[in-house]
Design a protein around this motif. Structure first.
Motif, PDB file in Angstrom:
ATOM      1  N   ASP A 120       7.000   3.848 -14.885  1.00 37.92           N
ATOM      2  CA  ASP A 120       6.397   2.554 -15.202  1.00 37.92           C
ATOM      3  C   ASP A 120       7.482   1.508 -15.442  1.00 37.92           C
ATOM      4  O   ASP A 120       8.324   1.675 -16.322  1.00 37.92           O
ATOM      5  N   ASP A 172      12.817   6.455 -13.958  1.00 38.04           N
ATOM      6  CA  ASP A 172      11.657   6.223 -14.812  1.00 38.04           C
ATOM      7  C   ASP A 172      10.527   5.764 -13.878  1.00 38.04           C
ATOM      8  O   ASP A 172      10.787   5.388 -12.732  1.00 38.04           O
ATOM      9  N   GLU A 195      16.166   2.790 -15.564  1.00 37.82           N
ATOM     10  CA  GLU A 195      15.229   2.601 -16.684  1.00 37.82           C
ATOM     11  C   GLU A 195      14.910   1.132 -16.925  1.00 37.82           C
ATOM     12  O   GLU A 195      15.762   0.281 -16.738  1.00 37.82           O
ATOM     13  N   ASP A 196      13.682   0.870 -17.397  1.00 38.31           N
ATOM     14  CA  ASP A 196      13.323  -0.515 -17.762  1.00 38.31           C
ATOM     15  C   ASP A 196      13.086  -0.675 -19.260  1.00 38.31           C
ATOM     16  O   ASP A 196      12.761  -1.770 -19.700  1.00 38.31           O
TER      17      ASP A 196
HETATM   18 MG    MG Z   1       9.393   2.511 -18.013  1.00 37.92          MG
END
Ligand code: MG
Ligand code: B16
Length: 218
Positions: free
Chosen positions: A11, A9, A169-170
């Motif tokens: 951002d 991912d 992923e965040d």
């Molecule tokens: Mg993200």
């Protein structure tokens, strides 16, 4: 050593562009009389641009015409791009470069899997576009996370099955997308929020070469 597909991912994983999204949205929200806080900004992480505007208008209970929405979307992106233009390599989050270097040196495949339509210019600005064997972003998909489309497409471009793919992923939607797609999910951030990931790390800086070897040899 085996070869796997590593899908990142953007951002919140590679760079913290959330702060620029926040500033650009805040300008518009405040003009509309909406008090747009950092907590509100959390609701927009991993969410598409159009959906982000809908969420913000919902906060202020504001009805708008399609023309108004179009003009705010354009204004937001113009302001956002101005912030992006000033980005430099020092904005790459801690620990990301060593992992990219190790993956490249060990013949692993690397793709981006992001909701952003500005992913390429951001990777170019911070000087890491050349690491990526494939890029799948908001321009390429019709279904937003938690739909797994963005990650399945990335795996397909890299010629790997979901079982041989690992996603960093965040966002909760992104973790869900990876899991639904049958991939290994590695969440970056607060484990209390990012429940359901196969692995969790507070930041990329905590990822060790030993852990990467485990993922490759699974
Ligand atoms: Mg993200
Ligand atoms: P753009 P990611 C997402 O990036 C952001 O988290 C989200 O806040 C933003 O609205 C979305 O990209 C679309 O960005 O306006 O540049 O197309 O986390 O999926 O890399």
């Amino acid at each position: 050593m085996k070869q796997k597909a590593f899908i990142f991912d953007l951002d919140g994983v590679i760079v913290d562009t959330a702060k620029y999204h926040y500033l650009a949205w805040k300008k518009i929200a405040n003009r509309l009389g909406i008090d747009f806080t950092h907590e509100h900004n959390e609701l927009l992480k991993g969410v598409s641009r159009v959906r982000s505007l809908e969420i913000i208008l919902g906060l202020g209970n504001i009805q708008a015409t399609n023309e108004e929405k179009e003009s705010w979307l354009t204004e937001k992106n113009t302001d956002y791009l101005n912030y992006i233009n000033a980005m430099q390599a020092d904005e790459i989050l801690d620990g990301v470069l060593p992992v990219l270097d190790w993956l490249k040196a060990n013949d692993q495949l690397i793709s981006l899997g992001s909701a952003s339509k500005n992913a390429r210019p951001i990777l170019e600005k911070v000087g890491i576009l050349h690491y990526f064997d494939a890029i799948v972003d908001g321009n390429d998909v019709t279904n937003a996370k938690p739909d797994p489309e963005v990650f399945l497409r990335a795996a397909q471009l890299l010629g790997k099955s979901p079982a041989d793919s690992i996603v960093f992923e965040d966002s909760m939607a992104g973790v869900e997308a990876a899991n639904i797609g049958g991939m290994t999910s590695v969440s970056i951030g607060d484990p209390a929020i990012l429940q359901g990931a196969h692995y969790n790390f507070g930041s990329f800086a905590e990822i060790t070469i030993q852990f990467l070897e485990t993922l490759v040899n699974k």
